[in-house]
Every structure is written in C-alpha cells, then in structure tokens.
Design an enzyme around this catalytic site. Sequence first.
Site, mmCIF file in Angstrom:
data_model
loop_
_atom_site.group_PDB
_atom_site.id
_atom_site.type_symbol
_atom_site.label_atom_id
_atom_site.label_comp_id
_atom_site.label_asym_id
_atom_site.label_seq_id
_atom_site.Cartn_x
_atom_site.Cartn_y
_atom_site.Cartn_z
ATOM 1 C CG HIS A 176 -3.145 -3.029 53.815
ATOM 2 N ND1 HIS A 176 -3.006 -2.260 52.678
ATOM 3 C CD2 HIS A 176 -3.088 -4.327 53.419
ATOM 4 C CE1 HIS A 176 -2.870 -3.074 51.639
ATOM 5 N NE2 HIS A 176 -2.917 -4.327 52.053
ATOM 6 N N GLY A 181 -25.979 26.473 35.679
ATOM 7 C CA GLY A 181 -25.094 26.529 36.842
ATOM 8 C C GLY A 181 -24.477 25.172 37.107
ATOM 9 N N GLY A 189 -22.529 24.407 39.587
ATOM 10 C CA GLY A 189 -22.023 24.424 40.955
ATOM 11 C C GLY A 189 -22.383 23.113 41.636
HETATM 12 P P1 NAI Z 1 -23.287 27.325 43.576
HETATM 13 O O1 NAI Z 1 -22.857 28.644 44.055
HETATM 14 O O2 NAI Z 1 -22.605 26.114 44.071
HETATM 15 O O3 NAI Z 1 -23.174 27.269 41.989
HETATM 16 C C1 NAI Z 1 -23.846 28.161 41.171
HETATM 17 C C2 NAI Z 1 -23.204 28.117 39.790
HETATM 18 O O4 NAI Z 1 -24.042 28.822 38.904
HETATM 19 C C3 NAI Z 1 -21.829 28.778 39.752
HETATM 20 O O5 NAI Z 1 -20.923 27.947 39.103
HETATM 21 C C4 NAI Z 1 -22.082 30.067 38.998
HETATM 22 O O6 NAI Z 1 -20.971 30.508 38.267
HETATM 23 C C5 NAI Z 1 -23.224 29.661 38.089
HETATM 24 N N1 NAI Z 1 -24.064 30.777 37.651
HETATM 25 C C6 NAI Z 1 -24.539 31.798 38.393
HETATM 26 N N2 NAI Z 1 -25.315 32.603 37.630
HETATM 27 C C7 NAI Z 1 -25.332 32.060 36.396
HETATM 28 C C8 NAI Z 1 -25.982 32.417 35.179
HETATM 29 N N3 NAI Z 1 -26.756 33.488 35.081
HETATM 30 N N4 NAI Z 1 -25.773 31.626 34.091
HETATM 31 C C9 NAI Z 1 -24.994 30.514 34.170
HETATM 32 N N5 NAI Z 1 -24.363 30.131 35.298
HETATM 33 C C10 NAI Z 1 -24.538 30.885 36.403
HETATM 34 O O7 NAI Z 1 -24.851 27.285 43.834
HETATM 35 P P2 NAI Z 1 -25.890 26.086 43.806
HETATM 36 O O8 NAI Z 1 -25.384 24.943 43.011
HETATM 37 O O9 NAI Z 1 -27.183 26.725 43.447
HETATM 38 O O10 NAI Z 1 -25.929 25.638 45.312
HETATM 39 C C11 NAI Z 1 -26.227 26.602 46.324
HETATM 40 C C12 NAI Z 1 -25.496 26.294 47.566
HETATM 41 O O11 NAI Z 1 -26.092 25.186 48.229
HETATM 42 C C13 NAI Z 1 -24.054 25.858 47.359
HETATM 43 O O12 NAI Z 1 -23.193 26.946 47.194
HETATM 44 C C14 NAI Z 1 -23.775 25.157 48.638
HETATM 45 O O13 NAI Z 1 -23.453 26.099 49.619
HETATM 46 C C15 NAI Z 1 -25.111 24.510 48.969
HETATM 47 N N6 NAI Z 1 -25.073 23.104 48.566
HETATM 48 C C16 NAI Z 1 -24.169 22.282 49.185
HETATM 49 C C17 NAI Z 1 -24.074 20.958 48.831
HETATM 50 C C18 NAI Z 1 -23.051 20.120 49.480
HETATM 51 O O14 NAI Z 1 -22.470 20.547 50.473
HETATM 52 N N7 NAI Z 1 -22.795 18.917 48.982
HETATM 53 C C19 NAI Z 1 -24.950 20.368 47.825
HETATM 54 C C20 NAI Z 1 -25.830 21.330 47.212
HETATM 55 C C21 NAI Z 1 -25.887 22.629 47.603
#
Ligand code: NAI
Length: 479
Positions: A458, A194, A196
């Site tokens: 600036h 993932g 993400g």
């Molecule tokens: P995410 O939804 O951001 O990313 C998950 C990724 O995994 C996606 O790109 C998806 O296509 C991929 N994916 C899903 N199933 C898969 C599979 N079977 N094989 C390969 N790829 C797959 O979720 P993530 O990174 O787990 O984070 C969860 C949530 O936590 C985020 O959506 C966000 O809401 C929150 N978060 C926010 C942060 C911030 O605001 N800076 C930092 C970390 C997390």
Amino acid sequence: MSAHFDVIVIGAGPGGYIAAIRAAQLGFKVACIDAWHNASGGPAPGGTCTNVGCIPSKALLQSSEHFDNARHHFAEHGIDIKGLSLDLSKMIERKDTVVRQNNDGILYLLKKNKVDFFHGRASFSGADDSGYQLLVRSAKAADAAQALTAQHVVIATGSSARALAGAPFDEDMILSNDGALRLGAVPKKMGLIGSGVIGLEVGSVWRRLGSDVTILEGLPSFLGAVDEQIAKEAHRSFVKQGLKIELGVSVGEIASGKAGVRIGYTTAKGEARTLEVDKLIVSIGRVPNTEGLNTQAVGLALDERGAIVVDGDCRTNLPRVWAVGDVVRGPMLAHKAEEEGVAVAERIAGQHGHVNFNTIPWVIYTNPEIAWVGQTEQELKAQGRAYRSGSFPFLANGRARALGDTTGMVKMLADAATDEILGVHIVGPMASELIAECVVAMEFRASSEDIARICHAHPSLGEATKEAALAVDKRALNF
Ligand code: NAI
Ligand code: FAD
C-alpha cells in the site's frame, strides 16, 4: 560444400531469435537467418517487433504521452510550462536509437550463445537423407547464394501488414505500421482504417502529437475480443480524448494524391460519406510471411491464408520442420512467438516444451491501458458457465488518485463453484504491469480467494486487483 547445422532458424524476430538461443543453450549447432536490414543495409534482427512493431510503437507512445501530459495534465500538479513545443525529428531519432539498441542487443545475444547469424533471405532448395537444404541470398545481388543444410528447420518468418484492395501501401500517403512510425511532420488530419490494436495505439500517438484523428472500423462493435464492460469504458475514454471512432462503416474507394487521401465510405446507417485526410494508416490485420520460402521445393503445407499449418506443438506436415509465431495460427503477439520458440527448441531436444494458450496475456498500450488474460464475460455467458464477477474502480484506489489517473477498473471472473479465476480484465493505469500477477495466478490455477488473501503493498495499483478479488465474494473493503 554447404555448412551443416543441427538447427536452422529462419527469421530473427522474437519467435526466431529466442528459438535459436534456446536451441544453442541445449547444445545444438545453430544458425539463424534473417533478412531485415537497417537504413545502411546492415543486419537489423528483431523482426517486426523490434523494427516496426512493439518497440518503436512503445517508444513513441511513451514520448507522445510525456508531451500530452506536459500539455494537458502537468498544470494540475502545480507545474506550469511556458512555451512547450514539439521536436518531432528528435522524438523519431530517439525511437530509432531504441530500435538500434535492441538490434545490437540481439546480435550480441546470438554471438554470446554461439549462434551463427546469416544476413539474407532464406528459401528451401530441397531435402534428402542429410536433412533440409536452404539457400541464403544476401541483399547485395552480386553475392552468390550461400547453401546451408540442417537436420531441423524452425520457420519464424512473421507477418506483414494487410493492404486494402485497391489501396496499396506507398508509405508516403497510405501507410502501414512501418510508415506510420516514421512520419516527418505531424499530419493535421490523420485517418486510420481498423480500430484494432494498431489503430488505437498508433492513432493515440498522432492524436497526442496534435493530429485530428478519425478511425473507420468495419465491425459494429468496438474491440469485439475484449470484455464488453472494459471495451465500453475504454471507448468512453478514447472519445473523450478526441479520437473519432466510426463503427460499422463500409470503406469504398480510396483516392490518394499529393494533397492528401480521400476515403469514400458508407456509415452504419447507410449514408455515403467522404473523409479527407493528410495521411491514411491502414491497420486491418496482418498476413503471414511465406512468400519466397519456396515451400513447394519440400512440400510444406500452407492454409488458405498462407499461414504454415502446424499442430498444437508447432509441428508442420514435414518431419523435423517446425513453425512458430505470426506465421502460424494463434494470436500475433511477440510473447506468444517467444514461448513457441522456446517450446520448439526443447521439443527438438526431446524435452516437453509447453505453451499454455489459455494464459497468454494481451495488452493494448493506450491511455488508459487495456490488459486481459483468460475468458471474457461474454464468452462465459455463451458457454453457459456459472461464474461470479468482482470489479474495483481505480477511482477508489489511493495510488491511482495520487498518480492523478483514476480511469477504469480491474474486473475478475471466477468459477461459481470452484472459485478458480477464469479471466481478469483491466482498463486503467499500468494495466500492462498489473496483468502479470493475474497471469501467474491463472497459471497456478488460483482461486479469487487466493488473491484476496495475499498481502499487496500500500499504496499500489495492485491493491485494485486484490479488491476485485474480494469483490468476487462481495466483500471489497474500500468500495
Ligand atoms: P487487429 O486485428 O487488431 O485489428 C484490425 C481491425 O480492422 C479490426 O477491428 C477489424 O474489424 C478491422 N477491419 C478489418 N478489415 C476492415 C475493413 N476493410 N474496413 C474497416 N475495418 C476493418 O489488427 P491490427 O490492428 O492491424 O494489428 C495486427 C496485429 O498486430 C494485432 O492483432 C496484434 O496481434 C498485433 N499487435 C499487437 C499489439 C500489442 O500487443 N499491444 C500492438 C499492435 C499490434
Ligand atoms: P517477426 O517479428 O515478423 O519476425 C520475422 C522475421 O523473419 C523478420 O525479421 C523478417 O525479415 C524475417 N524473414 C521473413 N522471411 C524471411 C526469409 N525468407 N528469410 C530470412 N528472414 C526472413 N506484439 C506484442 O506482443 N506486443 C506489442 O506491444 C506489439 N506491438 C506491435 C505493434 C505493431 C505496430 C505491430 C505491427 C506489431 C506489434 N506486435 C506486438 C506484434 C509482434 O510484433 C509480432 O507478434 C511479433 O513480431 C511476431 O514475431 P515473429 O518472430 O513471429 O515474426
């Protein structure tokens, strides 16, 4: 006799503890129940955000960025460091201290606002004319469950990492965000599934500390929710830094043993491959926490994902039961949870709490940082909306050059007819801070010309935002 409250909040993450404080400020008798405990079994309010999310990840991102800068970038400033070394246990200890300070801060705030805090797991046991009945079970099995009743209940139980089928988290070899933020040694080879937000942030931490990091992503496009131009620029930077990102893969069998983890997968071109790593982080999204709430006792409606069904105002199907944050629809972000918590407390008090879902900012705390608010260019195109776009590269910004960090740009999208700002997308230094001005502008429905005519200090990175606004009208001054 059970203790009675006007409002009981279940969960003391950012959604819950903020809802509890706001309700107390409004004069209600409030209880907040939270199950999270620290290593010695004591309460650790703050939820995912404080304990295994926003706060510890940002602490490690900061520490690892210092290390990366010392290793690769200080020399260009004329600073030579000989014998640079990493003390990972100290870095993790510092992160734990930051977490503890936040836990303590929340306990202090609850006390200051006269919120009664209960440490334990809450479940519904029934409802009658006097309100909703809840049981609180402490982690110590010997303690009897405490019975509480309330007129209003706010559910803010958050979310947990989603595991891959057939590869449950053991937090030793196959890690969720929890284990990923407390490793005892830097793995030589780190795999992530993932790409993400967590994949990129946590992957960046371990890459900077020396791991050879490979991220396997199921979708063919990189950061699909991000403006395409910004995502492309970010991808280029991450690859240049050494993050290996494979898009469009299909993950197959995962075998984990003492020696490491073997991940079978098929590439976008259909080739069968195997990735062998020392540790695997699975970051494929999160699932709402509703198990154990005994929702059946009161007939609380859940959707097919297990999330609590709410309307736009966080009302559930039950009178005077509300739900906020990760356990309901919408982005899983701490600040979204907080805004919903405040709005619900105000609605309970008969006020008009409001959350503007169109102006919730997103930030990815990588280097370069990625931040945005509003709509992307691809979304506007899909809607057939007439827009103008202006962008300004940090390469042409004096402060960015002085910082030695000129990656990226600010991109502003504005309505072609009214000039109202529809979205701002930033990749580059301090994007997390720069986006705040754009959120304010959009909240006040500013035009790009409004930003273009405002005096910006600036030299500052904010001048890039002003220049992007000028560029919407094709009159950037410094590019
Ligand atoms: P995410 O939804 O951001 O990313 C998950 C990724 O995994 C996606 O790109 C998806 O296509 C991929 N994916 C899903 N199933 C898969 C599979 N079977 N094989 C390969 N790829 C797959 O979720 P993530 O990174 O787990 O984070 C969860 C949530 O936590 C985020 O959506 C966000 O809401 C929150 N978060 C926010 C942060 C911030 O605001 N800076 C930092 C970390 C997390
Ligand atoms: P949570 O923070 O999950 O809190 C829920 C609380 O309820 C927990 O303490 C839990 O123990 C408790 N609970 C659950 N069930 C019960 C029960 N039955 N009885 C009693 N207590 C219960 N978001 C950002 O905005 N910025 C970031 O930088 C960011 N970074 C992140 C990094 C990582 C690694 C992760 C995993 C997430 C990150 N997030 C970030 C997302 C953010 O952490 C969540 O959106 C936020 O914590 C949601 O808040 P919440 O109050 O809804 O739930």
